[in-house]
Design an enzyme around this catalytic site. Structure first.
Site, PDB file in Angstrom:
ATOM      1  N   CYS A  55       0.829  -1.209   0.000  1.00 43.79           N
ATOM      2  CA  CYS A  55       0.000   0.000   0.000  1.00 43.79           C
ATOM      3  C   CYS A  55       0.864   1.260   0.000  1.00 43.79           C
ATOM      4  CB  CYS A  55      -0.932   0.004   1.202  1.00 43.79           C
ATOM      5  SG  CYS A  55      -0.075  -0.100   2.799  1.00 43.79           S
ATOM      6  N   ASN A  73      -7.966   4.525  -2.319  1.00 44.91           N
ATOM      7  CA  ASN A  73      -7.377   3.295  -1.803  1.00 44.91           C
ATOM      8  C   ASN A  73      -6.735   2.524  -2.961  1.00 44.91           C
ATOM      9  OD1 ASN A  73      -6.677   1.296   0.008  1.00 44.91           O
ATOM     10  ND2 ASN A  73      -8.775   0.618   0.421  1.00 44.91           N
ATOM     11  N   HIS A  85      -2.051   1.336   7.159  1.00 45.66           N
ATOM     12  CA  HIS A  85      -2.381   1.357   5.733  1.00 45.66           C
ATOM     13  C   HIS A  85      -2.040   2.717   5.124  1.00 45.66           C
ATOM     14  CE1 HIS A  85      -4.197  -0.177   2.166  1.00 45.66           C
ATOM     15  NE2 HIS A  85      -5.282   0.568   2.205  1.00 45.66           N
TER      16      HIS A  85
END
EC number: 3.4.22.15
Length: 218
Positions: free
Chosen positions: A25, A185, A165
């Protein structure tokens, strides 16, 4: 700063990507911020290589599919003198290859990075308004996040410290009296609201959105 900003409307943001079964990520957050700054300075939107960061930024402290930090990835791009395009160095969701960076496919660069004052949502807002998309780390460890579909996300159990994240703030706005951050995202377009989540803004640094925010200098 204006009451609402959405850099997607101005051409700063590439389509939503999918990191797959790899803890990368941080690389997607990094490329997102770099893509925005490259567009701001060069007027061209070029998708940049997460795989380049996964394979090559271990000397800066990143760990491929086992995690990393956006600032360390910005540092790599500075140390390396650039980052390759997505097209030239495609994503595999694996970290078992040596670095395959090629200077001739270099598509963007940075000269360092700026950390936003820790926990200051107003400073984050000013940065997003004036600079463009900003890398942030959040607490995404709740099922309410995994299964988010729409609306303004507020999770009472969210932490402002335990961040797991890396994502990208591409703007902010308000609906009725409720303010939100527009967050890109890297779990594909099928997740969330077409790959995005609208996270509660100005609610005491909810989920740590302003705890570890930064952007590259270009």
């Amino acid at each position: 700063a204006p009451r609402s900003v959405d850099w997607r409307e101005k051409g700063y943001v590439t389509p939503v990507k999918d990191q797959g079964q790899c803890g990368s990520c941080w690389a997607f957050s990094t490329t997102g911020a770099l893509e925005g700054q490259h567009f701001r300075t060069k007027g061209k939107l070029v998708s940049l290589s997460e795989q380049n960061l996964v394979d090559c930024s271990r000397p800066e402290g990143n760990q491929g599919c086992n995690g990393g930090l956006m600032d360390q990835a910005f540092q790599y791009v500075q140390d390396n003198g650039g980052i390759d395009s997505e097209e030239s160095y495609p994503y595999t969701a694996k970290d078992d290859e040596d670095c395959r960076y090629k200077a001739e496919y270099n598509a963007a660069n940075d000269t360092g990075f700026v950390d936003i004052p820790q926990g200051h949502e107003r400073a984050l807002m000013k940065a997003v308004a004036s600079v463009g998309p900003v890398s942030v780390a959040i607490d995404a460890g709740h099922s309410s996040f995994q299964f988010y579909q729409s609306g303004i996300y507020y999770e009472p159990d969210c932490s402002s410290e335990d961040l797991d994240h890396g994502v990208l703030v591409v703007g902010y706005g308000f609906e009725g009296g409720k303010k939100y951050w527009i967050v890109k995202n890297s779990w594909g377009e099928k997740w969330g609201d077409k790959g995005y989540i609208y996270m509660a803004k100005d609610r005491k640094n909810h989920c740590g959105i302003a705890t570890a925010a930064s952007y590259p200098l270009v």
